[in-house]
Design an enzyme around this catalytic site. Sequence first.
Site, PDB file in Angstrom:
ATOM      1  N   HIS A  97      -1.040  10.896  -2.315  1.00  0.00           N
ATOM      2  CA  HIS A  97      -2.315  10.419  -1.785  1.00  0.00           C
ATOM      3  C   HIS A  97      -3.261  11.566  -1.465  1.00  0.00           C
ATOM      4  CE1 HIS A  97      -5.165   9.254   1.395  1.00  0.00           C
ATOM      5  NE2 HIS A  97      -5.281   8.158   0.665  1.00  0.00           N
ATOM      6  N   HIS A 103       0.819  -1.210   0.000  1.00  0.00           N
ATOM      7  CA  HIS A 103       0.000   0.000   0.000  1.00  0.00           C
ATOM      8  C   HIS A 103       0.856   1.264   0.000  1.00  0.00           C
ATOM      9  CE1 HIS A 103      -2.694   2.865   2.430  1.00  0.00           C
ATOM     10  NE2 HIS A 103      -3.285   2.724   1.254  1.00  0.00           N
TER      11      HIS A 103
END
Length: 371
Positions: free
Chosen positions: A159, A117
């Site tokens: 992100h 991730h």
Amino acid sequence: MHRRNRLALLTVTATTALVVPATVAAADPGPDPVVAPQQAGAVDPGAPRPGGGPRPADPRPDATQPGAAQPGATQPGATQPGAAQPGAVQPGVQQSALEPRPAAGSALRAGIVDVAHRGASAYAPENTLAAFRLAKAKHADMFELDVQETKDHKLVIMHDTTLDRTTNVEDLYPDRKPWKVADFTLAEIEKLDAGSWFAAEYKGERVPTLGKVLSAMRGKGLGMLLELKSPDLYPGIEKRVAAALQRSPSWLRHDPRERRLAVQSFDWHSVRRFHTVLPKVPTGLLGTPKVADLPKLAKYADQINPTFGGLTASYVKKVHASHMDVLTWTINDRGDMERAAGLGVDGIITNKPDVLRDVLKASRSQESKAA
């Protein structure tokens, strides 16, 4: 994984079938060199889709963790669009109609995919080349990353929709609060330090562009799970991501197991738009759609990727019955990894790919002894 038969005919040259004008296919590293055959013994990020089972013919035939709703994103359970959204088509790019999905041949279950991730983000600054390279060292099968767009329409890996959490943007540009990604040019973002916030040893780590990631991670034995982050903020980002992938055709080589590349988003409209441009690239929907909606979503999606909280074996089976796979996130606890594996998921997304590898290895060892 349950991929369509037409992929069996896909070659590297087929990736050039879509015409992308130079203005859309903006800079970053150049195209891939000629793709050499995989070396004997090399790890192929494309191991066959875990899941197995044929896809029937279509009759038409964090700061925020990834579970947080993204601005403007289509929420799980909402009715999904039946067609591409108005304004999605950009001039100069040939479009593909939503293609029917012929039945795919059965694939052997190849085990649960270990997805790092934002890279190995427990050990290195998220969404940096350092984290992606470390994912390989930590034995991940794939790395996940988030793509956004700068003020001058360059694709960068980040992100949050703002730069302040993971860079020193407040120090360099103190008067430009709230420091949105979309308010800065690539040249400005490339000056930022994206590593020091995590640890001193990563001082000077930069925010990478998508092009640099595609180039740097090419041939490393890792697949890529690419998230279109907040695409409502960046009209046309689907075409620009497609253009970047076409400039690196090794990422588009046929992989019946879909471990080389998949594109996902919380915004299901965006996923559908991307599918119209590169229909042979596997796609995933982040969220937990209603079971009744799964058959129609399977016309343009290959994965349903829900958060682990509340996920059940029954739901996983129903997704599989619609010939899609399940990759769940974000799981860092060993016990939760074991429980997720027991639900029958096809992949687990984690900040600790090394821990997941050990869990899966132990599980396989126990299964072998039991047999």
